[in-house]
Design a protein around this motif. Structure first.
Motif, short mmCIF file in Angstrom:
data_model
loop_
_atom_site.label_atom_id
_atom_site.label_comp_id
_atom_site.label_asym_id
_atom_site.label_seq_id
_atom_site.Cartn_x
_atom_site.Cartn_y
_atom_site.Cartn_z
N PHE A 1 9.41 7.93 26.31
CA PHE A 1 9.49 9.33 26.88
C PHE A 1 10.82 9.62 27.64
O PHE A 1 10.92 10.70 28.07
CB PHE A 1 8.16 9.24 28.07
N ALA A 2 11.72 8.60 27.65
CA ALA A 2 13.09 8.56 28.43
C ALA A 2 13.71 9.71 27.56
O ALA A 2 14.65 10.39 28.01
CB ALA A 2 13.51 7.39 28.73
N ASP A 3 13.37 9.72 26.16
CA ASP A 3 14.16 10.41 25.35
C ASP A 3 13.49 11.98 25.01
O ASP A 3 13.92 12.81 24.33
CB ASP A 3 14.39 9.86 23.96
N LEU A 4 12.30 12.02 25.58
CA LEU A 4 11.75 13.40 25.44
C LEU A 4 11.71 14.11 26.65
O LEU A 4 11.52 13.78 27.84
CB LEU A 4 10.11 13.05 25.11
N ALA A 5 11.84 15.58 26.41
CA ALA A 5 11.83 16.40 27.49
C ALA A 5 10.52 17.05 28.05
O ALA A 5 10.07 18.04 27.96
CB ALA A 5 12.73 17.72 27.17
N ILE A 6 9.74 15.94 28.48
CA ILE A 6 8.24 16.18 28.91
C ILE A 6 8.20 15.31 30.14
O ILE A 6 8.54 14.14 30.33
CB ILE A 6 7.44 15.42 27.90
N PRO A 7 7.83 16.17 31.37
CA PRO A 7 7.41 15.28 32.43
C PRO A 7 6.40 14.19 32.10
O PRO A 7 5.42 14.13 31.74
CB PRO A 7 6.81 16.19 33.48
N TYR A 8 6.79 12.98 32.65
CA TYR A 8 6.38 11.77 32.19
C TYR A 8 5.77 11.04 33.91
O TYR A 8 6.81 10.65 34.44
CB TYR A 8 6.85 10.62 31.48
N PHE A 9 4.55 10.64 33.99
CA PHE A 9 4.39 10.03 35.32
C PHE A 9 3.62 8.51 35.01
O PHE A 9 2.52 8.65 34.11
CB PHE A 9 3.15 10.74 36.02
N TYR A 10 3.94 7.33 35.47
CA TYR A 10 3.64 6.15 35.12
C TYR A 10 2.95 5.60 36.18
O TYR A 10 3.83 5.19 37.29
CB TYR A 10 4.68 5.39 34.34
N LYS A 11 1.69 5.28 36.31
CA LYS A 11 1.15 4.90 37.50
C LYS A 11 0.32 3.55 37.35
O LYS A 11 -0.05 3.14 36.27
CB LYS A 11 -0.28 5.81 37.85
N THR A 12 0.52 2.36 38.26
CA THR A 12 0.16 1.20 37.85
C THR A 12 -1.02 1.03 39.17
O THR A 12 -0.70 1.47 40.39
CB THR A 12 1.24 0.04 38.40
#
Length: 247
Positions: free
Chosen positions: A82-93
């Motif tokens: 997702f670092a290369d995609l222009a999409i907001p990305y939320f990673y929750k742990t």
């Protein structure tokens, strides 16, 4: 930069029909996609991204992945994707397995995990301004849930196509309800999507009721070509009923 392969027309037709039948996406929607890293959610991401670019209805799209910290399951490689995609990305742990061991007392881990993940997705959607949560269950999932409910719980129920949560602030949609699992599997392979193996090893470690139903349905379909078409018709009234039990 990562590029999405265009989903096949068969997938787009099925999703487009589901979205239209249940008015899933409306102009100005902010959609948060729950993405486990499996073939289904990654396929839905590609489909929604394609619709975002070409559909006449304009909407915003974000993605959330929840890492339940289960041994053998590591969705963290998705961060690089997702670092290369222009999409907001939320990673929750969240240590859902550890919490489950403290609170389950013999109840289903899968149900507990799903409920905890849903809560995290709802809270993130509220915090980030998303009014729609997109989930990637397909027709096979709905059929399996239908028989599990009938055989093991004594009532008729399946997953809903489109509903509003109990608090009334987030709509939940399932754009893949007309899609077969084999379709997402074929697309994920052809598009070389970064599928995370065994999206829940804790569940795959032992046979489950769903595994049994899946095998039984596969056998029945080998004998009856239109099995899933007929099941979809039978489930339609259940797909639009209130969905309080899912929240």
């Amino acid at each position: 930069m990562n590029q999405f392969k265009q989903p096949p027309k068969s997938l787009m037709r099925a999703v487009g029909r589901a979205i239209a039948d249940y008015t899933m996406i409306q102009a100005g929607d902010n959609i948060l996609l729950g993405l486990s890293g499996g073939k289904d959610s990654l396929s839905l991401l590609a489909i929604l991204r394609h619709l975002q670019r070409y559909a006449p209805v304009h909407f915003q799209l974000g993605v959330i992945t929840i890492d339940p910290q289960i041994p053998g399951f590591d969705p963290s490689p998705l961060k690089a994707y997702f670092a290369d995609l222009a999409i907001p990305y939320f990673y929750k742990t969240q240590a859902i397995m550890v919490e489950a061991q403290q609170h389950l007392h013999g109840k289903s881990f899968c149900a507990y995990c799903a409920r905890m993940k849903r809560g995290i997705m709802y809270s993130t959607a509220r915090q980030q301004g998303y009014n729609v949560l997109a989930l990637a269950q397909h027709l096979d999932d709905l059929a399996e849930s239908f028989f599990m409910s009938a055989l093991y719980a004594g009532h008729l129920q399946t997953m809903k196509a489109h509903y509003t949560n109990d608090t009334g602030d987030i709509r939940v949609i399932r754009p893949l309800i007309y899609v077969r699992e084999r379709q997402t599997a074929a697309f994920a392979q052809s598009a070389q999507l970064p599928v995370i193996a065994d999206s829940c090893p804790a569940c795959f470690a032992q046979p489950t009721q769903r595994t049994h139903i899946k095998s039984w349905l596969a056998h029945e379909e080998s004998q009856h070509q239109y099995l899933f078409k007929n099941l979809l018709q039978a489930m339609r009234p259940l797909m639009t009923q209130p969905a309080a039990a899912e929240d």
